[in-house]
Design a protein around this motif. Sequence first.
Motif, PDB file in Angstrom:
ATOM      1  N   THR A 173      24.191 -41.366 -10.531  1.00 27.89           N
ATOM      2  CA  THR A 173      23.658 -40.129 -11.099  1.00 27.89           C
ATOM      3  C   THR A 173      24.392 -39.750 -12.372  1.00 27.89           C
ATOM      4  OG1 THR A 173      23.030 -39.359  -8.901  1.00 27.89           O
ATOM      5  CG2 THR A 173      23.189 -37.708 -10.640  1.00 27.89           C
ATOM      6  N   ALA A 174      25.729 -39.864 -12.354  1.00 28.96           N
ATOM      7  CA  ALA A 174      26.520 -39.516 -13.542  1.00 28.96           C
ATOM      8  C   ALA A 174      26.155 -40.399 -14.726  1.00 28.96           C
ATOM      9  CB  ALA A 174      28.010 -39.632 -13.229  1.00 28.96           C
ATOM     10  N   VAL A 175      26.014 -41.712 -14.465  1.00 28.07           N
ATOM     11  CA  VAL A 175      25.696 -42.636 -15.553  1.00 28.07           C
ATOM     12  C   VAL A 175      24.293 -42.375 -16.101  1.00 28.07           C
ATOM     13  CG1 VAL A 175      25.276 -45.056 -16.117  1.00 28.07           C
ATOM     14  CG2 VAL A 175      27.286 -44.416 -14.784  1.00 28.07           C
ATOM     15  N   VAL A 176      23.314 -42.206 -15.196  1.00 28.34           N
ATOM     16  CA  VAL A 176      21.929 -42.007 -15.627  1.00 28.34           C
ATOM     17  C   VAL A 176      21.796 -40.722 -16.440  1.00 28.34           C
ATOM     18  CG1 VAL A 176      19.601 -41.513 -14.810  1.00 28.34           C
ATOM     19  CG2 VAL A 176      20.907 -43.388 -13.806  1.00 28.34           C
ATOM     20  N   LEU A 177      22.420 -39.638 -15.979  1.00 31.33           N
ATOM     21  CA  LEU A 177      22.317 -38.376 -16.721  1.00 31.33           C
ATOM     22  C   LEU A 177      23.021 -38.472 -18.068  1.00 31.33           C
ATOM     23  CD1 LEU A 177      22.791 -35.705 -13.903  1.00 31.33           C
ATOM     24  CD2 LEU A 177      20.682 -36.412 -15.041  1.00 31.33           C
ATOM     25  N   ASN A 223      31.654 -43.141 -22.459  1.00 26.67           N
ATOM     26  CA  ASN A 223      31.863 -42.474 -21.163  1.00 26.67           C
ATOM     27  C   ASN A 223      31.376 -43.341 -20.014  1.00 26.67           C
ATOM     28  OD1 ASN A 223      33.298 -40.133 -21.067  1.00 26.67           O
ATOM     29  ND2 ASN A 223      31.563 -38.767 -21.363  1.00 26.67           N
ATOM     30  N   VAL A 224      30.196 -43.920 -20.194  1.00 25.34           N
ATOM     31  CA  VAL A 224      29.646 -44.782 -19.148  1.00 25.34           C
ATOM     32  C   VAL A 224      30.535 -46.003 -18.945  1.00 25.34           C
ATOM     33  CG1 VAL A 224      27.701 -46.296 -18.601  1.00 25.34           C
ATOM     34  CG2 VAL A 224      27.283 -43.999 -19.449  1.00 25.34           C
ATOM     35  N   ALA A 225      31.030 -46.574 -20.052  1.00 22.22           N
ATOM     36  CA  ALA A 225      31.930 -47.723 -19.919  1.00 22.22           C
ATOM     37  C   ALA A 225      33.174 -47.351 -19.121  1.00 22.22           C
ATOM     38  CB  ALA A 225      32.313 -48.241 -21.303  1.00 22.22           C
ATOM     39  N   ASN A 226      33.735 -46.167 -19.378  1.00 17.48           N
ATOM     40  CA  ASN A 226      34.903 -45.732 -18.609  1.00 17.48           C
ATOM     41  C   ASN A 226      34.555 -45.543 -17.135  1.00 17.48           C
ATOM     42  OD1 ASN A 226      37.320 -45.700 -19.976  1.00 17.48           O
ATOM     43  ND2 ASN A 226      36.903 -43.772 -21.018  1.00 17.48           N
TER      44      ASN A 226
END
Length: 857
Positions: free
Chosen positions: A107-111, A387-390
């Motif tokens: 959910t965090a990555v998709v948003l 952010n997504v990479a982290n």
Amino acid sequence: MSDRWKGLRRVFRLPLGRRGVEGEVVEELRFHLEERIEELVAQGFPREAAEREARSRLGDLRRLEGQLTRIDRRVAWRKARGEAGKAFWRELRFGVRGLRRHPGFATAVVLTLGIGMGATGAIYTLLRHVVLDPLPYPASERLVRLKNPVPGVEKGGEWNLSRAQFFYYRQHVPELESIGLYRLEGVNAAVSGEARRAHAAMVTASMLKLLGAKAIKGRLFGEPDDVPGAPAVAILSYGFWRSEFGADSGVVGKSVRLNDEPIAVVGVMASGVELPRDRGEAVATRADIWLPMRLSPAGPFYNEHVYPVIARLGPDATLARAEGRIARLRAELPQTFPNAYSEKFFERYRFHTVLYPLKQYVLGDLARNLWILFGAVGLVLLIACANVANLLFARLETRRREFAVRSALGAGRGQVAREAFAEGAVLALAGAAVAALVSAGSARWLVLLSPAGIPRLDAVTVDGQVLLFLLGIALAIAAGLALVPVLQYRGLAGLSALSEAGRGGGTAGVRRQRLRSSLVVVQVALALMLVAGSGLLLQSFRRLRAVDPGIDPQGVLTLDWFLPYQRYDSLSKVWRFHDEVLTKIRALPGVAAAGASGELPLLTGFGCTVQGFEEPVVYDRIKDAGLTTCAGQAPTTPGYFEALRIPLLAGRLFSDADNTAPERGAVIVTKAFAERFWPGENPLGKGVNPNGRSKPPFYHVVGLVGDLHGTALDEPPGIGIFYPIVAMPGGGGLNAREMHLVVRAARGDPLALLPAVRSAVNAVDPTIPIANAEPMSLVVSRSMGRLTFTMLLLGIAGAVALALAAIGLYGLLAYIVAQRRNEIGVRIALGARAGQVEGLVVGRALKLVGIGLLIGL
């Protein structure tokens, strides 16, 4: 039997390589050839004859070989494609199952990706429809706008073309395949006995062809309609036809009264046909009625540069060649048109003609601003990807032992990359779906929020091309995410990977922390760039807000009217109408002041018309300073300055006597006008004339008012001079039939005065409609619209980038604390205070932020 097996084994083995396919084909043909030769030999043929017979029966072996090779490749490709597709779908299903076990991470990555890609998609939608798509005209890439720069009049000043230029260039510039001329004018239209203000586009027949115009009823103009003296005809725009004629299918042949003259309707224009807007035009003027221009190629011709001209270059022509041809023709203009041009005129004003690509001219600096916004949201997307990479690094830390076991069992980095790409594709595609919704909502919001003056906003929508753009970004992000596990575990190999995973990563763990720290630093640096850009725009906006506009717009109503010259054929009649209407308006309850002028600050611009001066020293002074005697001149009634609260610095304002006794010759000038032409002197009593007239009688300055701005507050104050409505005897006058009325309300909303103002106008002349009624405060706000729009969007981008950078920093610190929990416990057990531990963590954060700030700066 072994030879027969060699021929049949290709049925069970389909090689993928080009060399393997060709080898199998050659082998099979050789097998069939040898088998046929053996059969013929067994029948009694000599071997040489049998070989010739076998080859003749098989035909052209090379052609056969090519056909079989193509068939084998096609089959092999289909098989490989099917296997690859099955493998990819298998990896996708595996990725979906893995993400379903970690819904919070997914959910965090998709948003995060949805917000980043959605903002990028929204600005791309605006950029594509406004900047990238061609103009809605045939062969629009070859359309050009002709303009006359006049640096001798004013810096950056440009005039439109004259009729003399139009006819001469049409005849002598073969690089121009077609050339059209037009002019927009306000008209009073009477439909079913009711008067209303309308915009008429007077065009040549060639202009309609350049626009690709089509008629849905009747016909368009032809060359015979362009001839002076031809019957008056009109074409209705699609919108005007629907709103004023109720989409009457029998409208052709009926008449519409324009400025008290009946004109026959010969057609209805198709929807969407419109003239190109002028550069920097705040509000596009849409034509309600189209009229033939009817210019005579025989003249007479004058120095009047008021006609916008569009042309289409020939298929083999270039902009430079056309400009070169026109530059050579300039020397012929004084001899060909002596009443319009002279060599002195060219030298004095440095007059020449240039060609702009029409799209570039229409967009102006808007394209640059939209590219800046697109770059800003691109930085936001980069921050979101970091952010997504982290987040992915943090998740992969929990799978280190899994990857180590798989590596020890022989799994290669290619397999890891395929699985990571599939998982990244699931995340990126889900993010693209969210981004499509964000883009659609944001695009509609941008259209509502955007200022006037942005062309083709009505076409802005999230279509298939925008969805393909988002899909391309999603696939690129998926490929980038696939590199994360490969980079993180490139050192894991064999059984040693298990021991490293069990120890927590060793030096590889330090490298991974450095990589994640670098990503946070990049986020902070990019966020700082966006925030700094937003801050600079905010500072510019605050400075503009602090600029004194020279007027008090609050509580002022402004509107327009036009007096037809058929009934108002003298300035005395024009003044009588204005005087009667203003007297009635001033007597209305709630009206504090009222007046009218040909110019309205921050809307019309002051223009530039040569002025004549009584004192010859003014000309010498202006010439020595490298300036011109150009100024914006406007006919103005009493009450205009009082209604806008334009400050009087010296002298007096207009009174009714300046029009009833025009021999007084009174004029009022702005502070900028006085400083240019009489620097350090008292302007009161100085002599001046409109339109470059340098002979007596002269008007004399009776009042000095504060500075006013023409179209925007970020431009220098306009050089303005105001003349009475009625010209002094023997002096030059101004056209005062098209005026801007300003009415100051004593209190409350000025729009509440509109019905009473309309009644006052109708009481004097019911055939005169009023138009463009709006508060003056809206005019001021619109003049800063583009800057406000850009500032708001960059501010939002900067805020989102800052929030994402903060989230990334928090995620990194949370991960570091979790990894060092045992170490922190030991430190506390050995006596470390809580403040020291907090300082250790905060110090790391401040170090990363500091590095990011330095790079960003």
